[in-house]
Enzyme design. Structure first.
Site, PDB file in Angstrom:
ATOM      1  NE  ARG A 256      52.156  36.266  48.736  1.00  0.00           N
ATOM      2  CZ  ARG A 256      52.379  37.052  47.148  1.00  0.00           C
ATOM      3  NH1 ARG A 256      52.826  36.655  46.554  1.00  0.00           N
ATOM      4  NH2 ARG A 256      51.514  37.830  46.483  1.00  0.00           N
TER       5      ARG A 256
ATOM      6  CB  SER B  10      45.932  38.529  49.092  1.00  0.00           C
ATOM      7  OG  SER B  10      46.550  39.220  47.968  1.00  0.00           O
TER       8      SER B  10
ATOM      9  CD  GLU C  79      49.005  35.062  50.842  1.00  0.00           C
ATOM     10  OE1 GLU C  79      49.386  36.270  52.007  1.00  0.00           O
ATOM     11  OE2 GLU C  79      49.124  35.820  49.298  1.00  0.00           O
TER      12      GLU C  79
END
Ligand code: EPU
Length: 346
Positions: free
Chosen positions: A164, A246, A342
């Site tokens: 990520r 997420s 995130e």
């Protein structure tokens, strides 16, 4: 190029948070992007690039000029004996692009079906799901340097992909001084899809589908259907319940830290990584702290997946951030682990 003032952003962020852009510039072509870059010289308030808006939390009206990338187009750029190379404009919807590649007979992106967001945002996050990450299928991208006005091309190594993570998430003042955060406006992305296609089935949820259906050698379309099914069961549709996927990354720990946690919580979900570290399921950690269904104002932890924060209707960015901080504190107090968000808070 269309420039508008005081534009509501609620439908442009998947959390559905109410906020306005003081100035929003819609970029449909590379030429638009070049004009918008020149215009930034008269823009002391700064700028920010908006893709699909699926990875942001808006905490108020946005004063920097919002550059909304809506560059369309998708095409096969080359075909060799070994692979198809396919290109898409940064403004294309990611899932529609995946669906289109499969309908053309070019498999490879099926595990990444139904991830919300735009093609242009996909390398920023190095999106990933069910055993495949964007970097596994990435060829190159073209972007505009918003500082210099130059258009440049990056290959996978230059994008510095991680879990990520990519060069686009790091400031240029970072340790290697190479970050492009806030500086690159991605125009189009190319993907390398090998003709020697192999299914990626190692993920537990996919193994369950194989057992359920009795299909041991699924084709790409079947995997696509399974992934869509799994995601629809676990993850809320942002059109129905605002969310940004997420909310935290899955943390990695040393084997010693993991052993320590297992001693206290034998059920902790953990996966050994090739580099010797251990990845923990952040969703499990949050769930274990009792957060499922809990809320701060109208921001809540999704009942079916503790890693997802949702907007029950009318949540503010402040409520989302307060909830996220409370979760971080409780996971830290119980497990000694700092969860890293995130989404980008704006
Ligand atoms: N779990 C719980 N309770 C929860 C949530 C999860 O116990 O509330 C456990 C599950 O039972 C499972 C484990 O945690 O054993 C992992 O859960 P899951 O398989 O749902 O995957 P994840 O680690 O939560 C990651 C990605 C997702 C991606 C899936 C599938 C991250 C941060 N998230 O989720 O990506 O779709 O794997 O590959 O890496 C996203 O980034 O927005 C995203 C949705």
């Amino acid at each position: 190029m269309i420039v508008a003032q005081n534009v509501p952003l609620q439908s442009y962020n998947s959390f559905g948070i109410v906020a306005k852009a003081h100035t929003l510039v819609r970029i449909h072509t590379e030429a638009d992007a070049l004009v918008a870059q020149l215009d930034l010289k008269n823009c002391p308030e700064g700028r920010c690039v908006l893709g699909g808006g699926t990875n942001i939390v808006l905490t108020g009206d946005v004063k920097p000029r919002v550059l909304k990338v809506e560059i369309a187009g998708r095409q096969l750029v080359s075909e060799t004996e070994k692979a198809w190379t396919v290109e898409a404009g940064a403004g294309e919807d990611w899932h529609d692009f995946v669906t289109w590649t499969l309908s053309q007979g070019w498999p490879g992106l099926e595990n990444l079906a139904l991830i919300p967001g735009s093609v242009g945002a996909s390398p920023v996050q190095n999106i990933g799901a069910y055993g495949v990450e964007l970097q596994d299928r990435f060829e190159s991208l073209d972007a505009l340097d918003l500082d210099s006005g130059q258009i440049f091309t990056l290959n996978a190594a230059q994008c510095a992909f991680g879990y990520r993570d990519s060069v686009f998430k790091h400031a240029s003042s970072g340790p290697n001084g190479m970050g492009l955060a806030g500086r690159a406006l991605i125009l189009r992305v190319r993907f390398y899809l090998p003709k020697a296609w192999k299914p990626v089935l190692g993920y537990l949820d996919l193994e369950r589908k194989m057992t359920e259906t009795g299909i041991q050698q699924p084709n790409a379309q079947q995997i696509y259907d399974w992934v869509c099914d799994i995601r629809r069961q676990k993850l809320p549709d942002p059109k129905v319940l605002g969310n940004a996927g997420s909310f935290f990354k899955n943390p990695t720990v040393t084997p010693e830290q993991c052993a320590d946690i297992i001693a206290r919580d034998p059920k902790v979900v953990h996966y050994p990584m090739p580099d010797g570290t251990i990845k923990l399921a952040a969703g499990w950690l949050i769930d274990a702290c009792g957060w499922k269904g809990k809320s701060v104002g109208n921001a809540a932890v999704y009942e079916k997946q503790a890693l997802v924060l949702v907007n029950r209707g009318g949540a503010t960015g402040g409520e989302v951030v307060t909830l996220a901080k409370a979760i971080q504190t409780s996971v830290y107090e119980r497990f000694g682990i700092r969860l890293e968000p995130e989404p980008v808070v704006i």
